[in-house]
Structures are given as C-alpha cells and as structure tokens.
Motif scaffolding. Structure first.
Motif, PDB file in Angstrom:
ATOM      1  N   ARG A   8       0.838  -1.217   0.000  1.00  0.00           N
ATOM      2  CA  ARG A   8       0.000   0.000   0.000  1.00  0.00           C
ATOM      3  C   ARG A   8       0.863   1.253   0.000  1.00  0.00           C
ATOM      4  NH1 ARG A   8      -3.242  -2.233   4.374  1.00  0.00           N
ATOM      5  NH2 ARG A   8      -2.258  -0.692   5.727  1.00  0.00           N
ATOM      6  N   LEU A   9       1.911   1.255   0.842  1.00  0.00           N
ATOM      7  CA  LEU A   9       2.773   2.438   0.935  1.00  0.00           C
ATOM      8  C   LEU A   9       3.388   2.770  -0.421  1.00  0.00           C
ATOM      9  CD1 LEU A   9       4.621   1.813   4.334  1.00  0.00           C
ATOM     10  CD2 LEU A   9       2.872   3.545   3.850  1.00  0.00           C
ATOM     11  N   ILE A  10       3.813   1.749  -1.136  1.00  0.00           N
ATOM     12  CA  ILE A  10       4.428   1.952  -2.455  1.00  0.00           C
ATOM     13  C   ILE A  10       3.403   2.491  -3.441  1.00  0.00           C
ATOM     14  CG2 ILE A  10       5.460   0.732  -4.428  1.00  0.00           C
ATOM     15  CD1 ILE A  10       6.650  -1.238  -2.276  1.00  0.00           C
ATOM     16  N   ASP A  11       2.228   1.880  -3.471  1.00  0.00           N
ATOM     17  CA  ASP A  11       1.218   2.310  -4.433  1.00  0.00           C
ATOM     18  C   ASP A  11       0.677   3.696  -4.096  1.00  0.00           C
ATOM     19  OD1 ASP A  11      -0.237   1.456  -6.842  1.00  0.00           O
ATOM     20  OD2 ASP A  11      -2.015   1.742  -5.575  1.00  0.00           O
ATOM     21  N   MET A  12       0.473   3.981  -2.814  1.00  0.00           N
ATOM     22  CA  MET A  12      -0.014   5.307  -2.425  1.00  0.00           C
ATOM     23  C   MET A  12       1.022   6.382  -2.755  1.00  0.00           C
ATOM     24  SD  MET A  12      -1.755   4.321   1.223  1.00  0.00           S
ATOM     25  CE  MET A  12      -2.527   5.838   1.743  1.00  0.00           C
ATOM     26  N   THR A  13       2.281   6.080  -2.477  1.00  0.00           N
ATOM     27  CA  THR A  13       3.357   7.030  -2.805  1.00  0.00           C
ATOM     28  C   THR A  13       3.326   7.356  -4.292  1.00  0.00           C
ATOM     29  OG1 THR A  13       4.750   6.229  -1.011  1.00  0.00           O
ATOM     30  CG2 THR A  13       5.870   7.356  -2.810  1.00  0.00           C
ATOM     31  N   GLN A  14       3.150   6.322  -5.103  1.00  0.00           N
ATOM     32  CA  GLN A  14       3.101   6.510  -6.546  1.00  0.00           C
ATOM     33  C   GLN A  14       1.908   7.369  -6.952  1.00  0.00           C
ATOM     34  OE1 GLN A  14       1.483   5.919 -10.274  1.00  0.00           O
ATOM     35  NE2 GLN A  14       0.788   4.341  -8.859  1.00  0.00           N
ATOM     36  N   ARG A  15       0.748   7.080  -6.388  1.00  0.00           N
ATOM     37  CA  ARG A  15      -0.460   7.845  -6.747  1.00  0.00           C
ATOM     38  C   ARG A  15      -0.349   9.300  -6.319  1.00  0.00           C
ATOM     39  NH1 ARG A  15      -4.863   4.563  -8.388  1.00  0.00           N
ATOM     40  NH2 ARG A  15      -4.215   2.394  -8.201  1.00  0.00           N
ATOM     41  N   LEU A  16       0.227   9.539  -5.151  1.00  0.00           N
ATOM     42  CA  LEU A  16       0.383  10.916  -4.681  1.00  0.00           C
ATOM     43  C   LEU A  16       1.383  11.673  -5.557  1.00  0.00           C
ATOM     44  CD1 LEU A  16       0.353  10.138  -0.854  1.00  0.00           C
ATOM     45  CD2 LEU A  16      -1.320  11.560  -2.059  1.00  0.00           C
ATOM     46  N   LEU A  17       2.526  11.041  -5.836  1.00  0.00           N
ATOM     47  CA  LEU A  17       3.577  11.714  -6.614  1.00  0.00           C
ATOM     48  C   LEU A  17       3.120  12.052  -8.026  1.00  0.00           C
ATOM     49  CD1 LEU A  17       6.790   9.705  -5.664  1.00  0.00           C
ATOM     50  CD2 LEU A  17       6.296  12.079  -5.064  1.00  0.00           C
ATOM     51  N   THR A  18       2.318  11.173  -8.630  1.00  0.00           N
ATOM     52  CA  THR A  18       1.916  11.429 -10.011  1.00  0.00           C
ATOM     53  C   THR A  18       0.649  12.297 -10.084  1.00  0.00           C
ATOM     54  OG1 THR A  18       0.838   9.276 -10.055  1.00  0.00           O
ATOM     55  CG2 THR A  18       3.014   9.402 -11.032  1.00  0.00           C
ATOM     56  N   ASN A  19       0.100  12.663  -8.933  1.00  0.00           N
ATOM     57  CA  ASN A  19      -1.063  13.560  -8.918  1.00  0.00           C
ATOM     58  C   ASN A  19      -0.856  14.708  -7.930  1.00  0.00           C
ATOM     59  OD1 ASN A  19      -3.160  12.130 -10.678  1.00  0.00           O
ATOM     60  ND2 ASN A  19      -2.459  10.497  -9.327  1.00  0.00           N
ATOM     61  N   PRO A  20       0.140  15.561  -8.167  1.00  0.00           N
ATOM     62  CA  PRO A  20       0.384  16.656  -7.232  1.00  0.00           C
ATOM     63  C   PRO A  20      -0.781  17.645  -7.233  1.00  0.00           C
ATOM     64  CG  PRO A  20       1.678  16.969  -9.219  1.00  0.00           C
ATOM     65  CD  PRO A  20       1.047  15.613  -9.327  1.00  0.00           C
ATOM     66  N   HIS A  21      -0.948  18.339  -6.113  1.00  0.00           N
ATOM     67  CA  HIS A  21      -2.009  19.349  -5.991  1.00  0.00           C
ATOM     68  C   HIS A  21      -3.374  18.807  -6.388  1.00  0.00           C
ATOM     69  CE1 HIS A  21       0.143  23.052  -4.871  1.00  0.00           C
ATOM     70  NE2 HIS A  21       1.169  22.541  -5.508  1.00  0.00           N
ATOM     71  N   THR A  22      -3.614  17.546  -6.105  1.00  0.00           N
ATOM     72  CA  THR A  22      -4.896  16.913  -6.413  1.00  0.00           C
ATOM     73  C   THR A  22      -5.447  16.293  -5.136  1.00  0.00           C
ATOM     74  OG1 THR A  22      -4.017  16.351  -8.602  1.00  0.00           O
ATOM     75  CG2 THR A  22      -6.025  15.213  -7.927  1.00  0.00           C
ATOM     76  N   LEU A  23      -6.659  16.642  -4.787  1.00  0.00           N
ATOM     77  CA  LEU A  23      -7.268  16.090  -3.581  1.00  0.00           C
ATOM     78  C   LEU A  23      -7.727  14.663  -3.844  1.00  0.00           C
ATOM     79  CD1 LEU A  23      -8.061  17.090  -0.665  1.00  0.00           C
ATOM     80  CD2 LEU A  23     -10.388  17.300  -1.559  1.00  0.00           C
ATOM     81  N   ILE A  24      -7.207  13.717  -3.059  1.00  0.00           N
ATOM     82  CA  ILE A  24      -7.642  12.321  -3.184  1.00  0.00           C
ATOM     83  C   ILE A  24      -8.383  11.976  -1.893  1.00  0.00           C
ATOM     84  CG2 ILE A  24      -6.885   9.931  -3.550  1.00  0.00           C
ATOM     85  CD1 ILE A  24      -4.307  11.033  -4.789  1.00  0.00           C
ATOM     86  N   SER A  25      -9.622  11.503  -2.013  1.00  0.00           N
ATOM     87  CA  SER A  25     -10.397  11.205  -0.803  1.00  0.00           C
ATOM     88  C   SER A  25      -9.880   9.920  -0.157  1.00  0.00           C
ATOM     89  CB  SER A  25     -11.880  11.070  -1.138  1.00  0.00           C
ATOM     90  OG  SER A  25     -12.082   9.865  -1.841  1.00  0.00           O
ATOM     91  N   LEU A  26     -10.036   9.849   1.155  1.00  0.00           N
ATOM     92  CA  LEU A  26      -9.598   8.633   1.862  1.00  0.00           C
ATOM     93  C   LEU A  26     -10.361   7.412   1.354  1.00  0.00           C
ATOM     94  CD1 LEU A  26      -8.955   9.580   5.590  1.00  0.00           C
ATOM     95  CD2 LEU A  26      -7.440   9.589   3.629  1.00  0.00           C
TER      96      LEU A  26
END
Lengths: 276, 276
Positions: A8-26
C-alpha cells in the motif's frame, strides 16, 4: 485486491507523486485496497513524515465529508540552492556565447531532469498562491512552463508571435521588444484563457523585458490577472523595461570579446520562501 | 540517517519514479539508508512486485560490479486503451472543428495529466529500443515530445520553421507541406543533434505527413537514424505522403458542414506491444 501495508505504501506514494495538488479522498484508498480508514490514516502518517524528512514535499490532510489528502511538491532551500549552483556553473561555460549577447540554453531546457528540477523549485514557491494557469511564449518557454504546470497540476497556455490556423480566433497585442526596440506582435487563442484567471508567467530568458511586459498586456486584454513572472535566466547586463519579475539565475557579465560569462543567484531566491 | 523499512520503501519508490530509465546502484541505497545490501534487495523485491501488480512499470535489476536497479515505466494495455477511449470521446466534440479540417487540440496538449498519460503510453512501447533523443517540430509538438522524453529520460530537440538567433548556426531543409502542397523550410540548430543518434519523432497532428517526412530528411542530413514516428492524432480523411508512422487516435471523418468528427483507435495499438 487486498494489499499488505508495504505494498500500500508503495502504491499510495506513486499515486500521490503522479497527482500533485490533487485532492484524493480517503475513500478512494479504502476502496482501492479494501482496508480500514484507520489503516489508511496510519499509512498516510508514515508517508507524510517520510516526504517531509526527505524533502519530497508536504502531505496535506483535510478532514470532513469533502476531505482527503493532497501532495504538494516542495523542495528544501538547501537543495534548491545546490541545484541552482549547478546551473550557474553550466551557464558560465563560454561555449554558450551567441552573437548579440544571447546564451545557448537549448541543451539545458530540453533535459528532462533539469526541467524537473526547475519545475520543482519554481512550483515550491507557489504552494499557497491560487494559480489557474501558467502562461509562456513560444517556443523556448514551453518546456519550462510545462515543467512548472506539472508540479502545480495546472494547464499552461502558449502565446505565439505568429498566427497559426489551428488555434482558431485569437486576440493580439503589440509590444516593444526591449532587445531590439522594435514593435512586435504576440497573440493568444481566444478560447485558451478565461476572464478572471490568475496567471503565472514563465519564460526562459529575459533580456529587455519586452516579452514579459507583452504577456502582462495580453493578460489584461483577457480581463485576467498576472500573479507573478519568473524567468530561468536574466541578462542583468542591460536595463530592463520592468522590475516586476524574478529570475533563478542572473547573468552579470557577458563578454563576447573576452569570451567570459559571469552568473550568480537570481532574485527568485531573495523574494521567495521555501518551507521545507 | 537510518530509516525504517516502511520509510525506505516510500523514499526508494520516489527516487525510482522520478528517475526513470536511470541505473541506480545498490550502493547508493545502502549508503543513503545505512542498511545492509540484503535489506535493500528485499525492499526492491517488494517494490518490483507492487509496480508490476499495479501496472506502474518494471523494476529491472542487473547484478555485478556495474549493476543496479532501473525503473522502466510501462502501462497495461487495458489502461492504455481506456485512456485512449477517453481521448477519442473528447476529440469527437464538434466544438473542436476549425477551418480547413483542423481540430482544436490545445486544451488537451496543455493539460499535465493528459500529457503524462500520452507520455507513458508512447514510452511503454520503446522500453527495449535504443533511443538517444526525441525530435519534434515547434510549437505544438513540444509538450508531447517533452512528455515522452520524461518517461524515457532522454533529451528532446525542437525543429523550427523559422530561424531564431538564439539557436546558433543551423542546418535547414525544404519539404513539401502535404496539407498545402507548398514548399516549406525547417531547420535545426547544428549543436543539438549528434551524428549517429537514434531519433524518435513525435508530433501532435498528422495531416498530409509532410512534416514527418521533413523531419526524416533533416535526420538524414545529420547522419542520424529515425527509429520511429508517432503522432497523437492522424487525419485519416486524407491521403498521406508517408505510411511510416503510427498514431494513437485516427480521425476518420471530419465534416465542417455537418459538424461531425468521428475518431477511432490509431495504428499505434496494432503495431506496438505492451508487456504489463
């Protein structure tokens, strides 16, 4: 698919990094990983701590129904200064001298890593500033504008000096080219800029300042607002039409005769704060 | 600083993602995290598995003294087709119609997320192909070329239709513009392209094919080799000067009179393999 924490940590890191300044809901994460909200919150706390420690950026969490998590790219001032010191060294290479006091920059501004660095440095200073769109002028400003746009997750628009049929109808203005004292024209496709937009101007090189002034006039013509203007490199060897910009690097001496270029840290670093 | 496994995984993921197609030695990681080689290898195995499972890309490990680890961006065919289906839908909007059978694309090609998607799709097909540089023509090809260059970690070069003083000396060629059957000129700065280079041509829109042909001639002029040519969008409504290219999207019908655009999946997807 149920993932382990490490996955999860790896995939979340990837999703956050490739979507900067984008609100992702929990909820996006809880559904994606079939995990409890509490586990996801713990994951995010680890990511937040690591991102700040390693100078990657800030993880902003907002609570409530519309809440979620957002990655805001930041750079440590120390790293930004280190990178810029590298640019200064590269720019002082006399092989860059071109006729007319111009400097060859194309190699730097076409290298993905260099562009990513410049994008991160400039975007870092605008984490809290509302910006709707990045503006630049064709052709050489485009890669820089794109690099900043990527980090801020905003579109960029390209002002042109020549009309192209594939743009549709355009609005054009005349401006005084500072470097040649000529009247020139620049134009922008009508549909690209909404009135009321907040615009960040980005360009590669500022000599007289005419181009930046021209873009400011064009922005007014669209009833939009120029937030700021940042250029990669400023020729401080000549008078500018405007002081209303900042630069990452300042070229203090350019001598074609003696084959010398002297560069130093630009005004961007005295004007802007870096939080990390 | 000694990091926990969870923190290492986050930081390593970040370093790999922001440095695609770049060999990172294991020693870099062992020194960075003060960790044993065996721990780093275990970390990489988790990252490798997750990247493949989630369709992020491939982690390639090479052993030996010059060995290390490399992240190769890939996309699952399913995801690539999904994304392209979205493009097709957007392109079929009749509001995009411009005079002369052109289509307004600037909004798509200035959106960071769209560009990242296109970059990933195109780069995915060239994981094993040696490429030294990406070539495009000013102005609208630039964002696409940059997006592909970023994923492949290669520089991009910009061919111009007009000479600019800040480029230094140039080599120019004449070509037949397919869409207007006129002789036009394009040129490239002498220092940007080394002889023997392997060049991937990228452009936004192919109408007659003259521009792609022109770039191929220019590449020959520099004693370099064109590996392939990929365009985002192809107007299949008219005859092309060349078949030696592939497209992500094909525009099959453009009627300004009836205000209809019909688009479909381009030849890129029949020519190229996606491994994930």
């Amino acid at each position: 698919m149920k993932l382990k924490r490490s996955e999860r940590l790896i995939d979340m890191t990837q999703r956050l990094l490739t979507n900067p300044h984008t609100l992702i809901s929990l909820t996006t994460f809880t559904e994606l990983y079939h995990s409890a909200k509490s586990s996801i919150s713990e994951d995010l706390a680890i990511i937040k701590k690591t991102f700040e420690q390693q100078g990657i950026g800030i993880i902003q969490t907002t609570s409530g129904a519309a809440g979620g998590v957002m990655y805001i790219p930041k750079i440590k001032k120390e790293e930004a200064l280190d990178i810029t010191a590298g640019f200064i060294k590269q720019l002082e290479d006399p092989a860059r001298l071109l006729p007319g006091g111009y400097i060859y920059l194309s190699d730097l501004l076409s290298d993905p890593k260099t562009l990513r660095h410049i994008g991160r440095i400039i975007a870092s200073a605008y984490e809290d500033t509302p910006i709707d769109v990045i503006m630049t002028v064709a052709t050489k400003g485009v890669p820089l504008a794109q690099a900043v746009a990527e980090q801020l997750n905003k579109p960029f628009i390209i002002v042109r000096r020549d009309s192209k049929i594939t743009e549709g109808s355009t609005v054009s203005i005349n401006y005084v080219s500072g470097s040649s004292s000529r009247i020139e024209k620049m134009e922008l496709s009508k549909r690209t800029l909404q009135s009321g937009s907040k615009v960040l101007i980005i360009d590669d090189f500022l000599k007289g300042g005419g181009t930046v002034n021209g873009m400011r006039s064009l922005i007014k013509e669209f009833d939009a607002t120029a937030v700021d203007a940042v250029v990669f490199c400023e020729a401080a060897t000549q008078e500018h039409q405007t002081d209303d910009f900042s630069s990452l690097v300042s070229l203090d001496k350019i001598s074609t005769k003696d084959k010398i270029i002297t560069a130093s840290l630009g005004s961007f670093f005295t004007h802007k704060d870096f939080l990390l």
